[in-house]
Scaffold this motif. Structure first.
Motif, PDB file in Angstrom:
ATOM      1  N   UNK A 419       0.431  -1.316   0.104  1.00 29.46           N
ATOM      2  CA  UNK A 419      -0.130   0.676  -0.345  1.00 29.46           C
ATOM      3  C   UNK A 419       1.235   1.330   0.220  1.00 29.46           C
ATOM      4  N   UNK A 420       1.990   1.054  -0.059  1.00 27.76           N
ATOM      5  CA  UNK A 420       2.872   1.874  -0.453  1.00 27.76           C
ATOM      6  C   UNK A 420       2.699   3.181   0.462  1.00 27.76           C
ATOM      7  N   UNK A 421       3.144   2.799   2.290  1.00 27.25           N
ATOM      8  CA  UNK A 421       2.815   3.370   3.092  1.00 27.25           C
ATOM      9  C   UNK A 421       4.502   2.990   3.703  1.00 27.25           C
ATOM     10  N   UNK A 422       4.290   4.522   4.518  1.00 23.24           N
ATOM     11  CA  UNK A 422       5.545   4.206   5.273  1.00 23.24           C
ATOM     12  C   UNK A 422       5.776   3.680   6.308  1.00 23.24           C
ATOM     13  N   UNK A 423       4.588   3.647   7.303  1.00 19.66           N
ATOM     14  CA  UNK A 423       4.162   3.159   8.899  1.00 19.66           C
ATOM     15  C   UNK A 423       2.237   3.054   9.230  1.00 19.66           C
ATOM     16  N   UNK A 424       2.292   2.407  10.124  1.00 17.95           N
ATOM     17  CA  UNK A 424       0.963   2.017  10.538  1.00 17.95           C
ATOM     18  C   UNK A 424       0.663   2.683  11.487  1.00 17.95           C
ATOM     19  N   UNK A 425      -0.065   3.752  12.179  1.00 20.35           N
ATOM     20  CA  UNK A 425       0.347   3.782  13.233  1.00 20.35           C
ATOM     21  C   UNK A 425      -1.292   4.021  13.797  1.00 20.35           C
ATOM     22  N   UNK A 426      -1.342   2.577  15.733  1.00 21.73           N
ATOM     23  CA  UNK A 426      -2.528   2.446  15.603  1.00 21.73           C
ATOM     24  C   UNK A 426      -2.813   2.586  17.991  1.00 21.73           C
ATOM     25  N   UNK A 427      -3.639   1.476  18.262  1.00 20.88           N
ATOM     26  CA  UNK A 427      -2.897   1.821  19.714  1.00 20.88           C
ATOM     27  C   UNK A 427      -4.015   1.117  20.310  1.00 20.88           C
ATOM     28  N   UNK A 428      -5.351   1.424  21.177  1.00 21.28           N
ATOM     29  CA  UNK A 428      -5.621  -0.444  21.341  1.00 21.28           C
ATOM     30  C   UNK A 428      -5.076  -1.036  22.876  1.00 21.28           C
ATOM     31  N   UNK A 429      -4.183  -0.732  23.261  1.00 20.16           N
ATOM     32  CA  UNK A 429      -3.439  -1.383  23.771  1.00 20.16           C
ATOM     33  C   UNK A 429      -1.601  -0.215  24.774  1.00 20.16           C
ATOM     34  N   UNK A 430      -2.158  -0.138  25.930  1.00 13.46           N
ATOM     35  CA  UNK A 430      -1.550   0.187  27.108  1.00 13.46           C
ATOM     36  C   UNK A 430       0.153  -0.012  26.795  1.00 13.46           C
ATOM     37  N   UNK A 431       0.918   0.598  26.615  1.00 15.51           N
ATOM     38  CA  UNK A 431       2.541   0.645  26.980  1.00 15.51           C
ATOM     39  C   UNK A 431       2.541   1.972  27.419  1.00 15.51           C
ATOM     40  N   UNK A 432       3.649   1.118  28.401  1.00 20.99           N
ATOM     41  CA  UNK A 432       4.238   1.654  30.023  1.00 20.99           C
ATOM     42  C   UNK A 432       4.781   2.993  29.257  1.00 20.99           C
ATOM     43  N   UNK A 433       5.501   2.919  28.592  1.00 18.60           N
ATOM     44  CA  UNK A 433       5.801   4.187  28.550  1.00 18.60           C
ATOM     45  C   UNK A 433       5.617   5.315  26.681  1.00 18.60           C
ATOM     46  N   UNK A 434       3.904   4.920  26.749  1.00 16.74           N
ATOM     47  CA  UNK A 434       3.641   5.840  26.313  1.00 16.74           C
ATOM     48  C   UNK A 434       3.011   4.954  25.079  1.00 16.74           C
ATOM     49  N   UNK A 435       4.337   4.817  24.177  1.00 19.67           N
ATOM     50  CA  UNK A 435       4.151   4.361  23.026  1.00 19.67           C
ATOM     51  C   UNK A 435       5.126   3.199  23.080  1.00 19.67           C
ATOM     52  N   UNK A 436       5.374   2.474  21.501  1.00 17.54           N
ATOM     53  CA  UNK A 436       6.209   2.391  21.099  1.00 17.54           C
ATOM     54  C   UNK A 436       6.400   1.746  20.116  1.00 17.54           C
ATOM     55  N   UNK A 437       7.593   1.997  19.455  1.00 16.93           N
ATOM     56  CA  UNK A 437       8.033   1.756  18.194  1.00 16.93           C
ATOM     57  C   UNK A 437       8.065   0.057  17.974  1.00 16.93           C
ATOM     58  N   UNK A 438       6.899  -0.515  17.085  1.00 14.24           N
ATOM     59  CA  UNK A 438       7.358  -1.743  16.419  1.00 14.24           C
ATOM     60  C   UNK A 438       7.724  -2.738  15.324  1.00 14.24           C
ATOM     61  N   UNK A 439       8.351  -3.407  15.311  1.00 10.00           N
ATOM     62  CA  UNK A 439       8.104  -4.234  13.687  1.00 10.00           C
ATOM     63  C   UNK A 439       8.901  -3.621  12.487  1.00 10.00           C
ATOM     64  N   UNK A 440       9.475  -2.966  13.515  1.00 11.70           N
ATOM     65  CA  UNK A 440      10.832  -2.309  12.350  1.00 11.70           C
ATOM     66  C   UNK A 440      10.291  -1.186  12.058  1.00 11.70           C
ATOM     67  N   UNK A 441       9.770  -0.702  12.636  1.00  9.09           N
ATOM     68  CA  UNK A 441       9.886   0.582  12.712  1.00  9.09           C
ATOM     69  C   UNK A 441       8.348   0.949  11.549  1.00  9.09           C
ATOM     70  N   UNK A 442       7.602  -0.177  10.980  1.00  8.33           N
ATOM     71  CA  UNK A 442       6.203  -0.138  10.769  1.00  8.33           C
ATOM     72  C   UNK A 442       4.968   0.112  11.410  1.00  8.33           C
ATOM     73  N   UNK A 443       5.678  -0.161  12.898  1.00 10.05           N
ATOM     74  CA  UNK A 443       4.098   0.051  13.122  1.00 10.05           C
ATOM     75  C   UNK A 443       4.832   0.520  14.703  1.00 10.05           C
ATOM     76  N   UNK A 444       3.598   2.060  15.008  1.00  7.32           N
ATOM     77  CA  UNK A 444       4.001   2.386  16.346  1.00  7.32           C
ATOM     78  C   UNK A 444       2.873   2.458  17.047  1.00  7.32           C
ATOM     79  N   UNK A 445       2.126   2.332  18.092  1.00  9.14           N
ATOM     80  CA  UNK A 445       1.221   2.058  19.257  1.00  9.14           C
ATOM     81  C   UNK A 445       1.544   2.914  19.808  1.00  9.14           C
ATOM     82  N   UNK A 446       0.340   3.965  19.771  1.00  5.91           N
ATOM     83  CA  UNK A 446       0.220   5.253  20.701  1.00  5.91           C
ATOM     84  C   UNK A 446      -1.080   5.248  21.853  1.00  5.91           C
TER      85      UNK A 446
END
Length: 499
Positions: A419-446
């Motif tokens: 889909x020619x995307x740089x990354x997917x941004x999603x939420x839905x889960x607690x992250x103790x640091x508030x966010x997490x950059x995952x899946x080799x930088x292609x997924x960010x949980x906030x």
């Protein structure tokens, strides 16, 4: 040898119990897991199930409780905890079956009695609502007659200009009104019902006009026909779950900037339930949408649904502060919320996550008809947009929640490439640091609800997207929780099912 293992396991269990008391649920799970590896017992699996419930891993909690029961069929806590986990994923009949087992052997158990009563009540309520839904398929908002509403004598706030033409309601929103509304909320007061209904109805008209995939971007050359380029905007801020934590939402705007012509916000679902100021958060976001329609966007989350609102507090909060009709109008407006947003054609933002099939594309999200049913389907891409979670391993697996599924780094990489995307941004889960950059930088949980439910001790976070020499860059920024009035989470709910 077994005695040594039992003693070692017991010491690890005690450490897990200490972490559980401190609300360090991940720490508790770590010690319980180590203890299980040394010498598994029903108590250990049941204790780990309790910790999993606390971090909303209900599917894992059900698995642990099942293992506890397999080891000791008479260990009643395991049945109770499995019932709680089943309740949390809306499997009420399975939960009731487990509770009845507890009460058959311990008829005076107060917790089980309470849970049984609430389960029976909610099951009967669902039956009743399904029965009357066949006869009443109308729009609650379309039946509003705001001319018949008076303004409560206790209200001391500003007037709100309301227009109703051919059942369509609009309002003239001002910053003065919003500022006074916030001050009113901080005093513990409510809006006049007429104002609340008008705001929800007017916001619903705006949401209905948006596509299922909202496409926005900062000003630059773009070949996307459907992208709205925000000419005067310098920054887009993406927020995760806020869950009725009104005072933290206000702090978020104080720390990271107000909504306005130069600053656009996207709230990525789950702005209601759990926290006891869900009405205040929802009305604030709706007012900002009405004042700045091109600078405030809201995606739907899994908690913007009737099933979740019935259990996690929003329905009862609406009834307590306003009335049932306002909840029904909110419910209709939730069904009008977009499922996802695409920023600059490069960052896809949805509440949950990716899909059970590699064939799903961004264009499939564009084609979603969100008005074909009053609530999201229980399967398919709509459900997955709201419910799925990432995992560390490649591939896909069953959800730790017990709903949806989990997807690995390879799934994310393939979706972004297709889909020619740089990354997917999603939420839905607690992250103790508030966010997490995952899946080799292609997924960010906030996640934007700091100290979630007054218990987790996590930071909150937002993601700022800006342009640097015509290229998007993002910055994850964190914040801590602030003090709020002494009202606990889910204070108004009558259906607290033990979690």
């Amino acid at each position: 040898m077994d005695l040594e293992k039992q003693e070692q396991s017991a010491k690890l269990k005690d450490l897990g119990n200490q972490e559980l008391k401190k609300n360090d649920f991940n720490g508790a799970i770590k010690f319980y897991t180590e203890a299980i590896q040394v010498y598994p017992t029903a108590i250990l699996y049941s204790n780990r199930a309790q910790a999993q419930i606390k971090i909303e891993n209900y599917g894992l909690a059900i698995d642990d409780a099942k293992k506890a029961i397999e080891l000791d069929k008479n260990y009643l806590k395991a049945y109770y905890r499995r019932a709680v986990a089943f309740s949390a994923i809306l499997e009420y009949k399975k939960a009731l079956a487990d509770v009845k087992i507890v009460l058959s052997r311990a008829p005076s158990d107060k917790h089980a009695q309470t849970l049984e009563n609430r389960l029976v009540k909610i099951i009967n309520q669902i039956k009743f609502e399904r029965a009357i839904a066949v006869a009443d398929k109308g729009s609650p908002i379309s039946t509003l007659d705001l001319e018949s509403f008076g303004i409560e004598k206790s209200y001391e706030g500003p007037e709100l200009e309301i227009k109703q033409v051919d059942k369509k309601i609009s309002v003239v929103m001002t910053q003065e009104y919003i500022s006074n509304m916030v001050a009113l909320f901080k005093k513990g007061a409510n809006l006049p019902k007429k104002h609340a209904f008008a705001i929800v109805a007017a916001a619903n008209e705006v949401f209905k006009a948006q596509p299922s995939l909202v496409e926005i971007g900062l000003k630059r050359d773009s070949t996307a026909d459907k992208e709205l380029q925000l000419d005067t905007v310098e920054k887009i801020t993406v927020c995760g779950d806020t869950h009725g934590q009104f005072y933290d939402v206000m702090n978020l705007f104080k720390r990271f900037g107000k909504v306005g012509p130069s600053h656009t916000y996207l709230f990525n679902g789950d702005f209601v339930d759990r926290g006891s100021w869900s009405c205040e958060v929802a009305l604030l976001l709706y007012c900002l949408k009405l004042l700045y329609p091109q600078n405030m966007y809201i995606n739907r989350g899994n908690h913007e649904t009737n099933d979740m609102n019935k259990v996690y507090g929003f329905e009862d909060e609406c009834k307590h502060k306003y009335n049932e009709k306002l909840f029904l109008c909110f419910s209709e407006s939730f069904n009008s919320l977009p499922y996802a947003s695409l920023i600059g054609q490069e960052y896809l933002v949805m509440h949950g996550g990716l899909f059970s099939s590699d064939d799903v594309t961004v264009d499939d999200i564009r084609k979603i008809n969100r008005f074909r049913s009053s609530q999201p389907p229980k399967e398919g891409i709509e459900m997955e947009l709201l419910w799925t979670d990432p995992q560390y391993d490649n591939g896909r697996s069953a959800s730790k929640r017990g709903i949806g599924m989990q997807f690995g780094p390879d799934v994310t990489a393939k979706f972004c490439e297709n889909n020619n995307l740089k990354a997917v941004i999603r939420s839905h889960e607690v992250r103790m640091g508030g966010y997490e950059i995952e899946h080799d930088g292609k997924l960010i949980t906030v996640f934007s609800a700091p100290n979630y439910c007054d218990a987790q001790g996590n930071l909150g976070a937002v993601i700022d997207l800006t342009l640097d020499n015509g290229e998007y860059k993002y910055d994850c920024r964190t914040f801590t929780h602030v003090e709020h009035p002494n009202i606990p989470p889910m204070n108004y709910t009558k259906n607290n099912l033990g979690f």
